[in-house]
Design a protein around this motif. Sequence first.
Motif, PDB file in Angstrom:
ATOM      1  N   GLN A 192       0.841  -1.192   0.000  1.00 11.96           N
ATOM      2  CA  GLN A 192       0.000   0.000   0.000  1.00 11.96           C
ATOM      3  C   GLN A 192       0.882   1.250   0.000  1.00 11.96           C
ATOM      4  O   GLN A 192       1.825   1.342   0.789  1.00 11.96           O
ATOM      5  N   ALA A 194       0.629   4.307   1.121  1.00 16.06           N
ATOM      6  CA  ALA A 194       0.765   5.070   2.369  1.00 16.06           C
ATOM      7  C   ALA A 194       1.675   4.342   3.353  1.00 16.06           C
ATOM      8  O   ALA A 194       2.558   4.945   3.973  1.00 16.06           O
ATOM      9  N   GLN A 226      -4.185   9.431   7.736  1.00 16.87           N
ATOM     10  CA  GLN A 226      -5.286   8.835   6.986  1.00 16.87           C
ATOM     11  C   GLN A 226      -6.588   9.597   7.207  1.00 16.87           C
ATOM     12  O   GLN A 226      -7.435   9.673   6.313  1.00 16.87           O
ATOM     13  N   SER A 230      -6.295  13.798   3.578  1.00 18.82           N
ATOM     14  CA  SER A 230      -6.847  13.685   2.232  1.00 18.82           C
ATOM     15  C   SER A 230      -6.671  14.991   1.474  1.00 18.82           C
ATOM     16  O   SER A 230      -6.880  16.084   2.017  1.00 18.82           O
ATOM     17  N   SER A 267       0.225  10.609   4.313  1.00 18.21           N
ATOM     18  CA  SER A 267      -1.038  11.112   3.782  1.00 18.21           C
ATOM     19  C   SER A 267      -1.041  11.002   2.262  1.00 18.21           C
ATOM     20  O   SER A 267      -0.002  10.790   1.629  1.00 18.21           O
ATOM     21  N   ASP A 268      -2.208  11.163   1.656  1.00 17.90           N
ATOM     22  CA  ASP A 268      -2.239  11.111   0.194  1.00 17.90           C
ATOM     23  C   ASP A 268      -1.870  12.458  -0.416  1.00 17.90           C
ATOM     24  O   ASP A 268      -2.020  12.673  -1.621  1.00 17.90           O
ATOM     25  N   ARG A 269      -1.333  13.347   0.423  1.00 16.17           N
ATOM     26  CA  ARG A 269      -0.780  14.609  -0.067  1.00 16.17           C
ATOM     27  C   ARG A 269       0.709  14.480  -0.392  1.00 16.17           C
ATOM     28  O   ARG A 269       1.368  15.475  -0.687  1.00 16.17           O
ATOM     29  N   ARG A 270       1.255  13.262  -0.314  1.00 15.67           N
ATOM     30  CA  ARG A 270       2.697  13.089  -0.465  1.00 15.67           C
ATOM     31  C   ARG A 270       3.189  13.481  -1.852  1.00 15.67           C
ATOM     32  O   ARG A 270       4.374  13.794  -2.016  1.00 15.67           O
ATOM     33  N   SER A 271       2.319  13.443  -2.872  1.00 10.91           N
ATOM     34  CA  SER A 271       2.739  13.831  -4.221  1.00 10.91           C
ATOM     35  C   SER A 271       2.843  15.343  -4.378  1.00 10.91           C
ATOM     36  O   SER A 271       3.453  15.832  -5.324  1.00 10.91           O
TER      37      SER A 271
END
Length: 602
Positions: A192, A194, A226, A230, A267-271
């Motif tokens: 995964q 994350a 998590q 988002s 977090s899914d802000r890593r990009s």
Amino acid sequence: MTLAKVSLMPWIPHVMILDDDPRVLESLVPGFVQELGRGLSQSREIAGLLRRGAAPDDARGPVRVKVSAHGFESSRVESYRYRAPFEVHLHLVRERGGSFELARRLLNQQTFAAVVSDQRFSDDAGGQRAGQYFVAEAARVHPEVQGLLYSAYPRPDDFPSDRFIRKGAGGSGGADDLAEQVVRAVERHLAQPAARAFAQEIGDRGLIYQSESFGAVVAQLFDLAQLIGSADVPSGSRMRRPLPCLLIDGESGTGKRGLAELFHAASDRRSAPLVVASCSELTNETLLRSILFGHKRGAFTDAREDRPGLVSATGKGVLLLDDVHRLPPACSAILHSFLEDGEYGRLGEEEIRRRAECAVVLTVETGPWRERRQSGELPVAFLARVERLLVAVPPLRDRPEDIEAQARWLTRTLSAELGVDLELSDEAVARLQTLTFQESNSRELRNVLERAIYRHYREADQLEWAQVEPFASDGERTARPLAASVASASPSRPPSSASQNDWQRRLRTLAAKILAKGTDLDPEEARTVTDTLFDERFPAAWDAVQSSRHWQSDQPPLPLPLWEDLWRCFAVSWLGGPSPAEKDLGIPANTLRQWINDRESR
């Protein structure tokens, strides 16, 4: 193999196995544990993270597994000896009646990669499918956790066959299959994005830990990443939407910025980028608005061109406001307004309001932040907003196992940079664990070792305490006041040794040795202080302590460890809370709060 010989990767995955029969859980030790350690070390995906940078000899052995028993007592588990440092933590949990209270609590305390449950528990907990229901619940609440069923009963039709392990006869077989399936589950966990980014970032930041208290901080950050990490922003709505905001509170040198980077990675802000603003540089309102929100040309004297500001540059990433306690009081209203509705305007174009898309992480240093809170200079509304989601980082002195792990890691890392293989002696580690590290925690530990290594790396292959001590002046500063305060309060007189038996003499000598080691007193001073304590202070307190332990005349006295916990509860209550109790107890308020929270959650 000693700890100093191991290049430790700090990511520690946790694995949980649940059953209502303690004999089944006991049967996993040591056979299954050893198979699990071998299997994890043979997985290139897992071992690559656990042992990145390890020497070839270190990387070939089984992964070191720590085993803990919950809900039952087991001499077999207690006698199991793992080699430090441990790299995986296995929790054997007995659930009575299928309530799963222990399991739920553990899932909220540490970062679990896999949960293995028996299928059947008692009828009042869902009967034949209680274990399956709990595995499904764990995956729903913690999507990163991989669930397995380990049962002597047939596989449910609606449960995946590749996640079901059949127990052997009598519930004691199938350990090899179970170990293989757990290894595969940990691999799926790491697949995964994350979880993998999180594990990778822990190593990149050098967040070395072995303590459960710091592991709980790491787990809390992952869960919050998590929850509020988002990057999706609701479209078509102009409702006032507070920005996701996290506050990390810890002493200097506890790795707060590294933890903020860890939050960003999980977090899914890593990009999107992680943008850092140092609040010590935001000295007035104009500068704060210009740097954070941007400005239009001509907004002030030196504004020769338009600037977008850090909030705009962050986009859907994470904005780190470092050292918020250094922000001038006048700026708190601006920051509060921004965090409250996520809207801002560039300096010089107040008529245009923009909406931020970032998440915000604030860091504060415990002492100065507490002083500002207690002084009343920060508005209550501002405090309520920024402290809504708080992560308190325990200081290094309250995590002696982390002092050892970090000290040995730093010694190996720093000596490798100089082209030598240098170890830290056991005595040096033990003495380092007694230091208070009040100035900058991990940073201070690194400075002490760095100076000692640069000075002595050519002399020997082991760094002794005598070589480290001159650079660890903190111990000298904290030891002297104790001797002065005790000796001056009540002049000591040499006790008569004629009336003492052998045990009394031995224990007095041992106490003096412990005191000298813990305070850096010289042996003669330690003996003087010990005589004063043993002859005058402790006897006066003995009757009162013993009386308080006998809470009922017809009951045995309270065990001393239980009495000590009750006394700490009373002391904090009597003094009015963790903050006022900090000075009298000599324990930081954050540590007391963490202790209270831990006991409440057990």
